[in-house]
Design an enzyme around this catalytic site. Structure first.
Site, PDB file in Angstrom:
ATOM      1  N   SER A  88      26.566  43.407  44.237  1.00 15.80           N
ATOM      2  CA  SER A  88      26.566  42.525  45.415  1.00 15.80           C
ATOM      3  C   SER A  88      27.896  42.629  46.140  1.00 15.80           C
ATOM      4  O   SER A  88      28.837  43.281  45.676  1.00 15.80           O
ATOM      5  CB  SER A  88      26.327  41.066  44.985  1.00 15.80           C
ATOM      6  OG  SER A  88      27.481  40.544  44.337  1.00 15.80           O
TER       7      SER A  88
ATOM      8  N   SER B  56      30.042  40.140  46.747  1.00 17.44           N
ATOM      9  CA  SER B  56      30.887  38.961  46.531  1.00 17.44           C
ATOM     10  C   SER B  56      32.359  39.299  46.347  1.00 17.44           C
ATOM     11  O   SER B  56      33.217  38.421  46.487  1.00 17.44           O
ATOM     12  CB  SER B  56      30.392  38.167  45.321  1.00 17.44           C
ATOM     13  OG  SER B  56      30.631  38.864  44.123  1.00 17.44           O
TER      14      SER B  56
ATOM     15  N   LYS C 163      34.560  38.659  39.059  1.00 14.62           N
ATOM     16  CA  LYS C 163      35.298  37.862  40.032  1.00 14.62           C
ATOM     17  C   LYS C 163      36.788  38.106  39.813  1.00 14.62           C
ATOM     18  O   LYS C 163      37.194  38.934  39.003  1.00 14.62           O
ATOM     19  CB  LYS C 163      34.992  36.371  39.870  1.00 14.62           C
ATOM     20  CG  LYS C 163      33.513  35.984  39.975  1.00 14.62           C
ATOM     21  CD  LYS C 163      32.925  36.204  41.356  1.00 14.62           C
ATOM     22  CE  LYS C 163      31.445  35.831  41.388  1.00 14.62           C
ATOM     23  NZ  LYS C 163      30.833  36.169  42.688  1.00 14.62           N
TER      24      LYS C 163
ATOM     25  N   SER D 187      30.254  34.148  47.911  1.00 12.50           N
ATOM     26  CA  SER D 187      30.475  34.309  46.481  1.00 12.50           C
ATOM     27  C   SER D 187      30.102  33.025  45.749  1.00 12.50           C
ATOM     28  O   SER D 187      30.647  31.953  46.038  1.00 12.50           O
ATOM     29  CB  SER D 187      31.951  34.652  46.207  1.00 12.50           C
ATOM     30  OG  SER D 187      32.220  34.653  44.822  1.00 12.50           O
TER      31      SER D 187
END
Length: 305
Positions: A88, A90, A145, A253
Site C-alpha cells: 500500500s 501508507s 510503519k 495511513s
C-alpha cells in the site's frame, strides 16, 4: 501468511532432518547388515543386486536432498533477513507500492520462528526506524510503519502537526517539554490522492531525515482516533514495552493514531533496504495481466532512511 509460512518452513526442516537422521542411525545400518548377511550366504552378489539392497527409500532421498536447502532458508529467513513486498501507499514517499524490501530480523532481538519468544536481546527500536511488526489487532498481518514514539514518550498529533515529549529519565531535571517536530516544504503535486496534489515535507525525526506527505484538503479524522484513557484527543502516552508507529503518508495511513500501540512482542525487524522495485502501470486492455510488472525502478534500489 508470513507467520504460517515460517511455521511451514520449520515443520519441513524438522521432518526432513529427522528422516535423514533415522535413516543414518537405524535404516542404513540395517541395509548394510542385510547385505553382509546375503553375501555370506551366497557365492557372490552382482553389483546391481548390491546397489538395490543399499538403495535408500524415496522419502529418504527426498529428505536428504531438500534438508540442506530448506534448513539454510529457514535460518536465513527466521534469524537474519526476510523479504517483504510493500502492498500500500501508507509509507509514501519513502516506500512505494511495488517496492521489495529486506527486513533485518536480528535488529530487535533473535526470536524463535514459531512462538516468537525472544532468545537473545540484540537491541531496541530507535526513533525514526522503519520497522515491520505484527498488527496488534490481527497478528497474522504484517504492518510496516515508522517508529515515532518510544516507551514513556508523550505523542501529540494535532492540526496535522506532530509534537513529541520525550520520556523523563530517572533523576533528569527538568523533564523534557513537548517539542514540535519541524518540517520544511519540498514540493507539491509529486504525488496525488484522489486527484488532490499532496504536500511533500522534509522532516527530521531523531537522527533520521525523511520526507512525509500531507493532504491539505483532507480534514483530520479525530473522531476515529484511538482514545487512550486519561489523555486528551490526539494525545498518546506510550506505555512501557510499547511503541507508537506512524506512516509517512500521514493522511493515508492506518497507524497508532487509530488503533493504539505496538507491543515489543509484535516486533518483526527493521527495514534496511529496497532490493528491487517494480512498476505496475498496466491498462485494462493490455495483453498481460495487471500483476505482471510493467517496468523496474532501478533508481530506488538501495538503503532506507
Amino acid at each position: 501468511m508470513a507467520a504460517y509460512f515460517s511455521i511451514f518452513l520449520v515443520i519441513v526442516t524438522l521432518a526432513s532432518g529427522i528422516i535423514w537422521m533415522l535413516d543414518a542411525w537405524l535404516l542404513a545400518p540395517k541395509r548394510r547388515a542385510s547385505l553382509t548377511a546375503a553375501e555370506s550366504q551366497t557365492a557372490g552378489l552382482s553389483d546391481e543386486n548390491k546397489a538395490h539392497m543399499l538403495r535408500e527409500p524415496a522419502i529418504v532421498e527426498t529428505a536428504k536432498s531438500i534438508f540442506p536447502v530448506i534448513a539454510f532458508v529457514t535460518i536465513l529467513r527466521s534469524f537474519l533477513w526476510e523479504p517483504f513486498q510493500i502492498p500500500s501507499g501508507s509509507m509514501m514517499p519513502t516506500l512505494l507500492v511495488g517496492d521489495f524490501i529486506l527486513v533485518e530480523k536480528f535488529s530487535y532481538g533473535i526470536k524463535d520462528p514459531v512462538w516468537r519468544a525472544k532468545l537473545v536481546d540484540t537491541g531496541e527500536p530507535e526513533r525514526g526506524d522503519i520497522f515491520v511488526f505484527k498488527y496488534p489487532l490481527d497478528p497474522t498481518i504484517d504492518y510496516i510503519k515508522r517508529v515515532v514514539g518510544l516507551p514513556g514518550d508523550r505523542i501529540i498529533y494535532r492540526n496535522k502537526q506532530l509534537y513529541i515529549q520525550q520520556a523523563c529519565k530517572e533523576g533528569q531535571s527538568p523533564c523534557p517539554q513537548p517539542e514540535q517536530i519541524s518540517h520544511s516544504e519540498v514540493s507539491r503535486g509529486d504525488f496525488l490522492q484522489d486527484g488532490i496534489p499532496l504536500m511533500r515535507y522534509h522532516e527530521q525525526l531523531g537522527d533520521v531525515n525523511h520526507d512525509i506527505l500531507i493532504n491539505p484538503l483532507r480534514p483530520e479524522p479525530t473522531a476515529y482516533y484511538y482514545q487512550q484513557p486519561g489523555t486528551a484527543e490526539g494525545e498518546y502516552l506510550v506505555p512501557e514495552g510499547m511503541y507508537f508507529a506512524m506512516g509517512d503518508n500521514r493522511d493515508n495511513s492506518t497507524d497508532s493514531r487509530f488503533w493504539g500501540f505496538v507491543p515489543e512482542a509484535n516486533l518483526v525487524g527493521k527495514a534496511v533496504c529496497i532490493w528491487i522495485s517494480f512498476e505496475f502501470n498496466r491498462k485494462p486492455d493490455d495483453v498481460l495481466p495487471h500483476w505482471v510488472p510493467s517496468g523496474v525502478r532501478f533508481n530506488r534500489i538501495g538503503g532506507l532512511e
